[in-house]
Enzyme design. Structure first.
Site, PDB file in Angstrom:
ATOM      1  N   ASN A   5      -2.632 -10.615 -37.601  1.00 24.31           N
ATOM      2  CA  ASN A   5      -1.696  -9.490 -37.622  1.00 24.31           C
ATOM      3  C   ASN A   5      -1.722  -8.897 -39.032  1.00 24.31           C
ATOM      4  OD1 ASN A   5       0.487  -7.773 -37.569  1.00 24.31           O
ATOM      5  ND2 ASN A   5       2.021  -9.393 -37.327  1.00 24.31           N
TER       6      ASN A   5
ATOM      7  N   GLY B 289       5.763 -15.433 -43.704  1.00 25.49           N
ATOM      8  CA  GLY B 289       5.548 -14.846 -45.023  1.00 25.49           C
ATOM      9  C   GLY B 289       6.267 -15.579 -46.145  1.00 25.49           C
TER      10      GLY B 289
HETATM   11  P1  PGA Z   1       2.473 -15.040 -42.026  1.00 26.68           P
HETATM   12  O1  PGA Z   1       2.916 -14.062 -40.846  1.00 26.68           O
HETATM   13  O2  PGA Z   1       1.244 -15.749 -41.556  1.00 26.68           O
HETATM   14  O3  PGA Z   1       2.201 -14.128 -43.194  1.00 26.68           O
HETATM   15  O4  PGA Z   1       3.614 -15.976 -42.272  1.00 26.68           O
HETATM   16  C1  PGA Z   1       2.818 -14.450 -39.503  1.00 26.68           C
HETATM   17  C2  PGA Z   1       3.262 -13.329 -38.613  1.00 26.68           C
HETATM   18  O5  PGA Z   1       4.207 -12.623 -39.002  1.00 26.68           O
HETATM   19  O6  PGA Z   1       2.698 -13.108 -37.538  1.00 26.68           O
END
Ligand code: PGA
Length: 252
Positions: free
Chosen positions: A9, A175
């Protein structure tokens, strides 16, 4: 047995040129190895055509959108309809990401409509669910996730439901660099499979792909994916670096 999948994503990142570089590098990386799972890349909508053009020859990945309108077509300025995505060879679409729920106020009721539009257009939804930190701390995480799935998805018949991918993404892990432990992920994934089994039966539940998302990276992917109910990952930050994303894909 559920199909294994790793989906990236990209969220709202990259200029067009940067996106071109990332996709070319990623195709190169993925062509080097024979991966054992389906790979899906979800760029910003503006770059779907470019991404699909770049990847169509290699066949190493499928393309997904990050969002779709709950409406079919018409006077909805700024929205993108499922029929439009289908006409651009989009195979998957993320629905109900926690950022959409938080910043754009998306509700389970709206998400149900979005999933309907996608299924009508033969696009497979990647339906996100997951609890907030305070919900976990209060011990409500199972209830929250069950409600999200029930309210948005359980009006579908099993033939329709079989096309849906579930992504469990604890909001506190997205995140933040705080990954759910493999045990926490497995526990919730097994619970989600039980919830699906109670509604649609064991066969459908066993065939449903359930991804983990939230600070999944090249270092922790192998351990997370080794859990029996974790069928892959939905990757945010680490999908923006070709080598890291390819390493996650190759963690199976
Ligand atoms: P991240 O995001 O891997 O940056 O934690 C995952 C997501 O929001 O699909």
């Amino acid at each position: 047995m559920a199909n294994k999948m790793v989906a990236g994503n990209w969220k709202m990142n990259k200029t067009f040129q940067e996106a071109e570089e990332l996709i070319s590098e990623l195709i190169e990386e993925l062509e080097k190895s024979e991966h054992k799972c389906e790979v899906v890349v979800c760029p910003p909508a503006l770059y779907l055509e470019m991404t699909s053009d770049y990847s169509s020859d290699s066949g190493v990945m499928k393309i997904g959108a990050q969002n779709v309108s709950e409406y079919e077509k018409g006077a909805y300025t700024g929205e993108i309809a499922a029929g439009m995505l289908a006409s651009m060879n989009v195979d998957y679409c993320i629905v109900g990401h926690s950022e959409r729920r938080k910043y754009f106020g998306e509700t389970n009721k709206q998400l149900a409509l979005k999933v309907e539009r996608l299924l009508e257009n033969a696009i497979r939804p990647i339906f996100c669910c997951g609890e907030l930190l305070e919900e976990r701390e209060a011990g409500n995480h199972f209830l929250v996730v069950e409600k999200q799935i029930e309210e948005a998805l359980f009006h579908f018949g099993s033939d329709e439901f079989m096309n849906i991918i579930i992504a469990y993404e604890p909001v506190w892990a997205i995140g933040t660099g705080k990954t759910a432990t493999p045990d926490q992920a497995q526990e919730m994934h097994a619970f989600i499979r039980r919830v699906i089994s109670n509604k649609y039966g064991n066969e459908v539940a066993e065939a449903t792909t359930i991804l983990y998302g939230g600070s999944c990276n090249a270092q922790n992917a192998k351990e997370l994916f080794s859990n029996p109910d974790v069928d892959g990952g939905l990757i945010g930050g680490a999908s923006l670096k070709a080598k890291d994303f390819a390493a996650i894909v190759n963690s199976f």
